[in-house]
Design a protein around this motif. Structure first.
Motif, PDB file in Angstrom:
ATOM      1  N   THR A 259     -25.863  41.336  14.448  1.00 53.43           N
ATOM      2  CA  THR A 259     -25.181  40.677  13.332  1.00 53.43           C
ATOM      3  C   THR A 259     -23.937  39.949  13.823  1.00 53.43           C
ATOM      4  O   THR A 259     -23.677  38.804  13.441  1.00 53.43           O
ATOM      5  CB  THR A 259     -24.792  41.720  12.271  1.00 53.43           C
ATOM      6  OG1 THR A 259     -25.979  42.347  11.768  1.00 53.43           O
ATOM      7  CG2 THR A 259     -24.034  41.072  11.114  1.00 53.43           C
ATOM      8  N   LEU A 260     -23.173  40.610  14.675  1.00 53.41           N
ATOM      9  CA  LEU A 260     -21.951  39.994  15.206  1.00 53.41           C
ATOM     10  C   LEU A 260     -22.285  38.814  16.111  1.00 53.41           C
ATOM     11  O   LEU A 260     -21.596  37.785  16.087  1.00 53.41           O
ATOM     12  CB  LEU A 260     -21.141  41.039  15.971  1.00 53.41           C
ATOM     13  CG  LEU A 260     -20.672  42.249  15.154  1.00 53.41           C
ATOM     14  CD1 LEU A 260     -19.921  43.229  16.051  1.00 53.41           C
ATOM     15  CD2 LEU A 260     -19.801  41.824  13.977  1.00 53.41           C
ATOM     16  N   GLU A 261     -23.330  38.952  16.916  1.00 52.56           N
ATOM     17  CA  GLU A 261     -23.739  37.854  17.805  1.00 52.56           C
ATOM     18  C   GLU A 261     -24.153  36.628  17.009  1.00 52.56           C
ATOM     19  O   GLU A 261     -23.781  35.491  17.334  1.00 52.56           O
ATOM     20  CB  GLU A 261     -24.901  38.314  18.698  1.00 52.56           C
ATOM     21  CG  GLU A 261     -24.497  39.293  19.784  1.00 52.56           C
ATOM     22  CD  GLU A 261     -25.698  39.801  20.556  1.00 52.56           C
ATOM     23  OE1 GLU A 261     -26.820  39.800  19.980  1.00 52.56           O
ATOM     24  OE2 GLU A 261     -25.532  40.216  21.717  1.00 52.56           O
ATOM     25  N   ALA A 262     -24.956  36.847  15.957  1.00 51.02           N
ATOM     26  CA  ALA A 262     -25.438  35.722  15.153  1.00 51.02           C
ATOM     27  C   ALA A 262     -24.289  35.015  14.451  1.00 51.02           C
ATOM     28  O   ALA A 262     -24.246  33.774  14.379  1.00 51.02           O
ATOM     29  CB  ALA A 262     -26.459  36.229  14.126  1.00 51.02           C
ATOM     30  N   ALA A 263     -23.333  35.777  13.933  1.00 54.24           N
ATOM     31  CA  ALA A 263     -22.192  35.170  13.242  1.00 54.24           C
ATOM     32  C   ALA A 263     -21.327  34.384  14.220  1.00 54.24           C
ATOM     33  O   ALA A 263     -20.832  33.294  13.893  1.00 54.24           O
ATOM     34  CB  ALA A 263     -21.362  36.257  12.561  1.00 54.24           C
ATOM     35  N   HIS A 264     -21.154  34.917  15.417  1.00 59.87           N
ATOM     36  CA  HIS A 264     -20.358  34.221  16.430  1.00 59.87           C
ATOM     37  C   HIS A 264     -21.027  32.899  16.834  1.00 59.87           C
ATOM     38  O   HIS A 264     -20.365  31.866  16.952  1.00 59.87           O
ATOM     39  CB  HIS A 264     -20.188  35.111  17.661  1.00 59.87           C
ATOM     40  CG  HIS A 264     -19.485  34.430  18.793  1.00 59.87           C
ATOM     41  ND1 HIS A 264     -18.114  34.352  18.874  1.00 59.87           N
ATOM     42  CD2 HIS A 264     -19.961  33.767  19.872  1.00 59.87           C
ATOM     43  CE1 HIS A 264     -17.776  33.675  19.964  1.00 59.87           C
ATOM     44  NE2 HIS A 264     -18.880  33.315  20.585  1.00 59.87           N
ATOM     45  N   ARG A 265     -22.330  32.957  17.021  1.00 56.01           N
ATOM     46  CA  ARG A 265     -23.067  31.742  17.395  1.00 56.01           C
ATOM     47  C   ARG A 265     -22.963  30.688  16.289  1.00 56.01           C
ATOM     48  O   ARG A 265     -22.770  29.501  16.581  1.00 56.01           O
ATOM     49  CB  ARG A 265     -24.536  32.088  17.659  1.00 56.01           C
ATOM     50  CG  ARG A 265     -25.373  30.889  18.135  1.00 56.01           C
ATOM     51  CD  ARG A 265     -26.755  31.312  18.567  1.00 56.01           C
ATOM     52  NE  ARG A 265     -27.525  31.898  17.489  1.00 56.01           N
ATOM     53  CZ  ARG A 265     -27.950  33.153  17.462  1.00 56.01           C
ATOM     54  NH1 ARG A 265     -27.664  33.972  18.459  1.00 56.01           N
ATOM     55  NH2 ARG A 265     -28.668  33.600  16.454  1.00 56.01           N
ATOM     56  N   ALA A 271     -18.101  24.957  14.186  1.00 57.71           N
ATOM     57  CA  ALA A 271     -16.729  24.506  14.428  1.00 57.71           C
ATOM     58  C   ALA A 271     -16.580  23.655  15.677  1.00 57.71           C
ATOM     59  O   ALA A 271     -15.748  22.742  15.714  1.00 57.71           O
ATOM     60  CB  ALA A 271     -15.803  25.722  14.515  1.00 57.71           C
ATOM     61  N   LEU A 272     -17.394  23.962  16.701  1.00 56.03           N
ATOM     62  CA  LEU A 272     -17.215  23.292  17.994  1.00 56.03           C
ATOM     63  C   LEU A 272     -18.368  22.371  18.367  1.00 56.03           C
ATOM     64  O   LEU A 272     -18.277  21.628  19.343  1.00 56.03           O
ATOM     65  CB  LEU A 272     -17.049  24.349  19.097  1.00 56.03           C
ATOM     66  CG  LEU A 272     -15.950  25.395  18.859  1.00 56.03           C
ATOM     67  CD1 LEU A 272     -15.977  26.445  19.956  1.00 56.03           C
ATOM     68  CD2 LEU A 272     -14.582  24.732  18.769  1.00 56.03           C
ATOM     69  N   GLY A 273     -19.467  22.477  17.605  1.00 55.87           N
ATOM     70  CA  GLY A 273     -20.619  21.631  17.893  1.00 55.87           C
ATOM     71  C   GLY A 273     -21.519  22.176  18.969  1.00 55.87           C
ATOM     72  O   GLY A 273     -22.527  21.544  19.314  1.00 55.87           O
ATOM     73  N   THR A 274     -21.209  23.358  19.506  1.00 58.46           N
ATOM     74  CA  THR A 274     -22.040  23.980  20.535  1.00 58.46           C
ATOM     75  C   THR A 274     -21.886  25.488  20.447  1.00 58.46           C
ATOM     76  O   THR A 274     -20.781  25.985  20.178  1.00 58.46           O
ATOM     77  CB  THR A 274     -21.643  23.497  21.948  1.00 58.46           C
ATOM     78  OG1 THR A 274     -22.537  24.040  22.914  1.00 58.46           O
ATOM     79  CG2 THR A 274     -20.220  23.926  22.298  1.00 58.46           C
ATOM     80  N   PRO A 275     -22.970  26.228  20.635  1.00 60.46           N
ATOM     81  CA  PRO A 275     -22.858  27.697  20.575  1.00 60.46           C
ATOM     82  C   PRO A 275     -22.268  28.238  21.870  1.00 60.46           C
ATOM     83  O   PRO A 275     -22.717  27.900  22.959  1.00 60.46           O
ATOM     84  CB  PRO A 275     -24.314  28.147  20.393  1.00 60.46           C
ATOM     85  CG  PRO A 275     -25.119  27.072  21.048  1.00 60.46           C
ATOM     86  CD  PRO A 275     -24.365  25.790  20.822  1.00 60.46           C
ATOM     87  N   LEU A 276     -21.249  29.064  21.750  1.00 61.95           N
ATOM     88  CA  LEU A 276     -20.656  29.726  22.903  1.00 61.95           C
ATOM     89  C   LEU A 276     -20.904  31.221  22.813  1.00 61.95           C
ATOM     90  O   LEU A 276     -20.974  31.779  21.718  1.00 61.95           O
ATOM     91  CB  LEU A 276     -19.148  29.471  22.955  1.00 61.95           C
ATOM     92  CG  LEU A 276     -18.676  28.037  23.171  1.00 61.95           C
ATOM     93  CD1 LEU A 276     -17.150  27.991  23.154  1.00 61.95           C
ATOM     94  CD2 LEU A 276     -19.205  27.482  24.479  1.00 61.95           C
ATOM     95  N   LEU A 277     -21.031  31.867  23.953  1.00 65.16           N
ATOM     96  CA  LEU A 277     -21.117  33.317  23.994  1.00 65.16           C
ATOM     97  C   LEU A 277     -19.715  33.894  23.863  1.00 65.16           C
ATOM     98  O   LEU A 277     -18.737  33.288  24.316  1.00 65.16           O
ATOM     99  CB  LEU A 277     -21.733  33.788  25.311  1.00 65.16           C
ATOM    100  CG  LEU A 277     -23.170  33.336  25.606  1.00 65.16           C
ATOM    101  CD1 LEU A 277     -23.569  33.785  27.004  1.00 65.16           C
ATOM    102  CD2 LEU A 277     -24.134  33.876  24.571  1.00 65.16           C
ATOM    103  N   LEU A 278     -19.613  35.066  23.267  1.00 63.06           N
ATOM    104  CA  LEU A 278     -18.302  35.688  23.145  1.00 63.06           C
ATOM    105  C   LEU A 278     -17.679  35.908  24.523  1.00 63.06           C
ATOM    106  O   LEU A 278     -16.463  35.726  24.707  1.00 63.06           O
ATOM    107  CB  LEU A 278     -18.427  37.025  22.408  1.00 63.06           C
ATOM    108  CG  LEU A 278     -17.102  37.746  22.136  1.00 63.06           C
ATOM    109  CD1 LEU A 278     -16.223  36.935  21.201  1.00 63.06           C
ATOM    110  CD2 LEU A 278     -17.359  39.132  21.568  1.00 63.06           C
ATOM    111  N   GLU A 279     -18.511  36.265  25.495  1.00 70.73           N
ATOM    112  CA  GLU A 279     -18.000  36.530  26.843  1.00 70.73           C
ATOM    113  C   GLU A 279     -17.387  35.293  27.499  1.00 70.73           C
ATOM    114  O   GLU A 279     -16.602  35.415  28.439  1.00 70.73           O
ATOM    115  CB  GLU A 279     -19.110  37.091  27.711  1.00 70.73           C
ATOM    116  CG  GLU A 279     -19.439  38.558  27.468  1.00 70.73           C
ATOM    117  CD  GLU A 279     -20.104  38.803  26.122  1.00 70.73           C
ATOM    118  OE1 GLU A 279     -20.075  39.957  25.643  1.00 70.73           O
ATOM    119  OE2 GLU A 279     -20.666  37.855  25.537  1.00 70.73           O
TER     120      GLU A 279
END
Length: 291
Positions: A259-265, A271-279
């Motif tokens: 759930t947290l990963e999907a929300a972060h992606r 917001a940024l136009g590209t998915p970033l990993l939390l790491e």
């Protein structure tokens, strides 16, 4: 081990074999990851054999042909539970395949029949520089993009702030509880993996905002949860889906890693136009954070 004992172990149910293995895995984050992939493996194998999961045995899980079939299917995206960036059959990443293979190797070694499968070389996404990470955090903290719930935005920004400040990724941040935050001290701090980290002003504000939302989401759930208040730091921000004839679970329950990963992606994509990993927000110094 006698032949009789060995035969009895092979005939043990798959669920019992998985439970026995997980009980020996140190660390909740690692144990959760191993559990996720072994459950995926068992579900795939049950479908392959056209039988209930309860009919599977330890020997079924340790069969090299079954292991290879699962890994091949996972690599093609056939075991994916959530839609990937390129659709429901998005191929699995090298990192998730490495984790699946390592799970099988440790599981089989635990039960005395090591498969010794070759682990794919993981791929590490480029880290943001400290300056890029802090600037991006300030941007995400100040501007909520359209298309995301306010509570989800607040939770995700707080999570990113902790990654930037502590250098830890999701495996260490997801298990945090309310006791791991001390925001009222002259020098606010957060505890991650038993180590306290001082918090800067941006991170403290993001966490304070999330704590207010956390309280609003979890207030009044004492009877629903049958176990009192929710002490996990990260909770769901919307009701879940009704499954197996049960009512949809309310918001404010402990949030799973997926759930947290999907929300972060979603937030970084919007917001940024590209998915970033939390790491990628973690500092890149050797030995700092998760690799």
């Amino acid at each position: 081990m006698t032949e009789k004992t060995s035969r009895s172990a092979r005939d043990r149910s798959a669920r019992a074999a998985i439970a026995a293995f997980l009980s020996a895995v140190p660390g909740e984050a690692t144990r959760s990851l191993r559990r996720t992939y072994l459950q995926e493996y068992a579900a795939h194998l049950a479908t392959l054999k056209d039988c209930p999961e309860t009919d599977l045995t330890q020997a079924d899980l340790l069969d090299p042909a079954h292991a290879t079939a699962w890994l091949d299917a996972a690599a093609r995206g056939e075991t994916r539970r959530r839609t990937g960036l390129r659709g429901p059959r998005t191929p699995a990443s090298a990192n998730s395949m490495a984790a699946r293979t390592t799970t099988l190797n440790t599981f089989s070694a635990h039960h005395g029949h090591p498969l010794a499968l070759t682990v794919p070389k993981p791929e590490f996404a480029p880290r943001l520089t400290p300056e890029e990470a802090h600037r991006t955090l300030r941007l995400l903290t100040a501007h909520q993009p359209d298309g995301i719930l306010t509570s989800t935005w607040e939770r995700t920004v707080a999570l990113i702030a902790l990654a930037v400040t502590t250098g830890h990724g999701l495996a260490h941040l997801q298990p945090m509880t309310l006791d791991d935050l001390q925001l009222g001290r002259p020098l606010p701090r957060a505890r991650v993996s038993r180590t306290w980290h001082p918090l800067d002003t941006v991170t403290r504000r993001a966490l304070t905002r999330w704590m207010e939302t956390h309280h609003a989401l979890t207030a009044g759930h004492r009877k629903t949860l049958q176990g009192g208040d929710v002490h996990q730091l990260w909770v769901t921000t919307a009701p879940g889906r009704p499954r197996h004839g049960r009512d949809a679970p309310p918001a404010g329950l402990p949030a799973a890693r997926r759930t947290l990963e999907a929300a972060h992606r979603r937030l970084t994509t919007l917001a940024l136009g590209t998915p970033l990993l939390l790491e990628q927000f973690c500092p890149a110094e050797p030995g700092f954070g998760e690799h």
